[in-house]
Design an enzyme around this catalytic site. Structure first.
Site, short mmCIF file in Angstrom:
data_model
loop_
_atom_site.label_atom_id
_atom_site.label_comp_id
_atom_site.label_asym_id
_atom_site.label_seq_id
_atom_site.Cartn_x
_atom_site.Cartn_y
_atom_site.Cartn_z
N ASP A 1 -2.42 10.24 3.85
CA ASP A 1 -3.83 9.88 3.99
C ASP A 1 -4.54 10.92 4.87
O ASP A 1 -4.52 10.83 6.09
CB ASP A 1 -3.95 8.48 4.60
CG ASP A 1 -5.41 8.03 4.72
OD1 ASP A 1 -6.30 8.70 4.15
OD2 ASP A 1 -5.65 6.99 5.38
N LYS B 1 0.84 -1.20 0.00
CA LYS B 1 0.00 0.00 0.00
C LYS B 1 0.88 1.25 0.00
O LYS B 1 1.68 1.45 0.91
CB LYS B 1 -0.92 0.00 1.22
CG LYS B 1 -1.71 1.31 1.42
CD LYS B 1 -2.63 1.25 2.63
CE LYS B 1 -3.26 2.62 2.94
NZ LYS B 1 -4.15 2.60 4.12
N ASP C 1 1.61 6.19 5.75
CA ASP C 1 0.62 5.30 5.15
C ASP C 1 1.13 4.63 3.87
O ASP C 1 0.40 3.90 3.22
CB ASP C 1 -0.68 6.07 4.88
CG ASP C 1 -1.92 5.20 4.98
OD1 ASP C 1 -1.83 4.11 5.59
OD2 ASP C 1 -2.98 5.60 4.45
N ASP D 1 -12.12 7.43 3.68
CA ASP D 1 -10.93 7.14 4.48
C ASP D 1 -10.58 5.65 4.44
O ASP D 1 -9.50 5.25 4.88
CB ASP D 1 -11.16 7.60 5.94
CG ASP D 1 -9.87 7.73 6.71
OD1 ASP D 1 -8.78 7.65 6.09
OD2 ASP D 1 -9.94 7.91 7.95
N ARG E 1 -7.88 -0.20 0.81
CA ARG E 1 -8.47 -1.36 0.13
C ARG E 1 -8.89 -1.03 -1.30
O ARG E 1 -8.90 -1.91 -2.17
CB ARG E 1 -9.65 -1.90 0.95
CG ARG E 1 -10.75 -0.91 1.16
CD ARG E 1 -11.68 -1.27 2.30
NE ARG E 1 -11.16 -0.87 3.61
CZ ARG E 1 -11.78 -1.09 4.77
NH1 ARG E 1 -12.93 -1.75 4.80
NH2 ARG E 1 -11.25 -0.68 5.90
N LYS F 1 -9.93 13.07 8.25
CA LYS F 1 -9.48 12.61 9.58
C LYS F 1 -9.41 13.80 10.54
O LYS F 1 -9.23 14.93 10.11
CB LYS F 1 -8.07 12.01 9.45
CG LYS F 1 -8.02 10.65 8.80
CD LYS F 1 -6.61 10.09 8.82
CE LYS F 1 -6.55 8.72 8.17
NZ LYS F 1 -7.29 7.69 8.91
N GLU G 1 -9.48 3.99 2.06
CA GLU G 1 -8.93 4.11 0.70
C GLU G 1 -7.90 3.04 0.37
O GLU G 1 -7.70 2.72 -0.80
CB GLU G 1 -8.32 5.50 0.50
CG GLU G 1 -6.87 5.67 0.98
CD GLU G 1 -6.68 5.45 2.48
OE1 GLU G 1 -7.68 5.58 3.21
OE2 GLU G 1 -5.55 5.12 2.91
N1 BES Z 1 -4.31 4.43 6.93
C1 BES Z 1 -5.49 4.23 7.67
C2 BES Z 1 -5.33 3.19 8.77
C3 BES Z 1 -4.57 3.62 9.99
C4 BES Z 1 -5.13 4.50 10.89
C5 BES Z 1 -3.34 3.09 10.26
C6 BES Z 1 -4.43 4.87 12.03
C7 BES Z 1 -2.65 3.43 11.41
C8 BES Z 1 -3.20 4.33 12.30
C9 BES Z 1 -6.61 3.75 6.77
O1 BES Z 1 -6.61 4.27 5.49
C10 BES Z 1 -7.89 4.18 7.40
O2 BES Z 1 -8.10 5.36 7.48
N2 BES Z 1 -8.70 3.23 7.83
C11 BES Z 1 -9.92 3.53 8.47
C12 BES Z 1 -10.97 2.58 7.96
C13 BES Z 1 -12.35 2.91 8.39
C14 BES Z 1 -12.81 4.18 7.73
C15 BES Z 1 -13.25 1.77 8.02
C16 BES Z 1 -9.72 3.36 9.98
O3 BES Z 1 -9.01 2.43 10.39
O4 BES Z 1 -10.23 4.17 10.73
ZN ZN Z 2 -4.81 4.82 4.74
MN MN Z 3 -7.60 6.12 5.35
#
Ligand code: BES
Ligand code: ZN
Ligand code: MN
Length: 497
Positions: A271, A266, A289, A348, A352, A278, A350
């Site tokens: 992000d 990835k 990220d 967010d 996947r 966020k 993104e």
């Molecule tokens: N890059 C983030 C995941 C992440 C968040 C990694 C904090 C490490 C610390 C990912 O893109 C994301 O934002 N995931 C969301 C998914 C949700 C919207 C279903 C998450 O984990 O909040």
């Molecule tokens: Zn992310």
């Molecule tokens: Mn994200």
């Protein structure tokens, strides 16, 4: 730093510093027996005074020890002998190197590499020592106008027993240093700020590395991806001014016709969350990220340095996730490269969206196995903290290999379920699936989403959201899971001893 191996580097070793270990309470570890009687007696006297009792993490630096040709003697506490396992061994090496760094010695001989570690070979001890020492020496000061002063220490010698086959130890050292280079690359790419480490920068890094190691590299640009129909991946780039890249690199060390292992990383270079923005606090850490991308490029570098006899393909979908005026909105529906449609309920989620198209793209390389690596979910940090990487797989054998590699490499993963029961959380009223599955089991539903694009091959997914970087005072990329991935490939190549 120059690393070398010396057989029975004994008391006659002229050196800036000799490093030995002492167990609780005051028992010398292997290696110290090579000292002469006089030296042994004077060290014992010093220990008897009570300045060093062998507690793990403690050190004692001595100068001008009688009859010792080395200028200094560093004694490292090892803790209880019965509890001296992988973790304690690595900690002792780390403590030694960090302490040596603060001395004026230009070189040091580590007798610590002679200490037996339960179930581990000499090769393991050397490989791990090279990895741990390099990791302890890593610095990232590119953006400091006052650089840290160069260190005097520039030569480390690992001592081995008389019985040990030198060729095997030498190969292990080479492997450890190659892994360390891969880890350092992953850490540096991760640590670079989002305004420097863009998708274009990742592509340039891949091209440079490909040039250095004669790899085949192709960068797919936005029009190429449009022509292919990667509309899920492209939906993430719409709010950004940075052009997206799909990086594809082939390492061909195996026989022609040997199916490759494909690694997918990835590469979200920042992000923001997109329109599902966020919160501001700690958002700087979303420059990390792209650590999945960094880790697969680091793994590739290690494999190329070792010239492993395998075929390896690395795919990095790289995009910046921004909330621009043209950005994707919650409720938008896109058609992925696979033909399946996706309702983007949260911009967010993104990772996947870019990974699913990269997984479908991997099919064309007829892979033996596909492993994706991603800072995918905050939920994985809640589940496993910062200790274990989350592992999901549609193939138990592949999962077992990865778990084993992580254990040997001291870069562990823990398997999570990928049961069908979770799939229903991804139901959408308007498309084939939604891109989120609600709060319960967030890291599992993210993996379930990816599994829908990995039906045609053995596949594993590593969620490194909790392990790819550290926050707080030690903020910085860790380079994980490069050690796990390289050990997995070493084992497959039959080169892990
Ligand atoms: N890059 C983030 C995941 C992440 C968040 C990694 C904090 C490490 C610390 C990912 O893109 C994301 O934002 N995931 C969301 C998914 C949700 C919207 C279903 C998450 O984990 O909040
Ligand atoms: Zn992310
Ligand atoms: Mn994200």
């Amino acid at each position: 730093m120059e690393f070398s191996i010396k057989r029975k580097a004994s008391e006659k070793q002229r050196s800036g510093c000799v490093v030995i270990g002492v167990f609780e309470t005051r028992k010398f570890a292997a290696g110290a027996d090579s000292f002469g009687k006089d030296t042994q007696r004077s060290i014992s006297e010093i220990l008897a005074r009570g300045d060093m009792d062998g507690k793990a993490g403690t050190t004692l630096l001595l100068h001008n020890v009688s009859a010792l040709p080395a200028e200094r003697l560093l004694i490292v506490g090892l803790g209880k002998e019965k509890e001296f396992h992988d973790k304690e061994y690595c900690a002792a090496i780390r403590t030694a190197v960090k302490t040596l760094n603060d001395t004026g010695t230009p070189d040091a001989t580590l007798l610590l590499t002679q200490i037996p570690v339960k179930k581990r070979s000499v090769a393991w001890r050397i490989r791990q020592a090279a990895m741990v020492a390099s990791e302890a020496l890593y610095r990232f000061d590119r953006f400091k106008s006052k650089k840290e002063a160069p260190r005097p220490l520039d030569r480390l010698i690992f001592s081995i027993d008389e019985k040990v086959k030198e060729a095997q130890a030498a190969q292990a050292l080479e492997q450890g240093l190659a892994i360390a280079e891969g880890v350092a690359l992953a850490r540096t790419l991760g640590n670079l700020p989002g305004n420097v480490c863009t998708p274009t920068h990742l592509a340039e890094t891949a091209l440079l590395m490909s040039h250095d190691h004669s790899l085949e590299c192709r960068i797919l640009e936005q029009p190429d991806m449009e022509a292919l129909g990667m509309h899920s991946l492209l939906s993430v780039t719409k709010g950004s001014h940075q052009p997206p890249k799909l990086i594809v690199v082939h390492y061909k060390g195996g026989k022609t016709g040997d199916k490759p292992v494909v690694l997918v990383g990835k590469g979200i270079t920042f992000d923001t969350g997109g329109i599902s923005l966020k919160p501001g606090e700690g958002m700087d850490e979303m420059k990390f990220d792209m650590c999945g991308a960094a880790s697969v490029l680091g793994t590739l570098k290690a494999v190329a340095l070792m010239k492993l006899p395998i075929n390896l393909t690395v795919i990095v979908p790289s995009v910046e996730n921004m909330p621009g005026g043209a950005a994707s909105k919650p409720g938008d529906i896109v058609t992925s490269l696979s033909g399946q449609t996706i309702e983007i309920l949260n911009t967010d989620a993104e990772g996947r969206l870019i990974l699913c198209d990269a997984l479908t793209y991997a099919e064309r390389f007829n892979p033996k196995a596909v492993i994706d690596v991603a800072t995918l979910t905050g939920a994985c940090v809640i589940a496993l903290g910062h200790v274990a990487t989350g592992l999901f797989a549609n193939d138990d054998e592949l999962a077992g290999e990865l778990l084993g590699a992580g254990a040997v490499a001291a870069d562990r993963a823990w398997q999570m379920p990928l049961w069908d029961d979770y799939q229903e959380q991804l139901k959408s009223n308007f498309a084939d699936m939604a891109n989120i599955g609600g709060r319960p089991a967030g890291s599992v539903t993210a993996a379930c989403f990816l599994s829908r694009f990995a039906g045609k091959f053995a596949w594993a997914h590593l969620d490194i959201a909790g392990t790819a970087w550290k926050s707080g005072a030690e903020k910085g990329a860790t380079g994980r899971p490069v050690p796990l991935l390289v050990h997995f490939l070493l084992e497959r190549a039959g080169k892990l001893h």
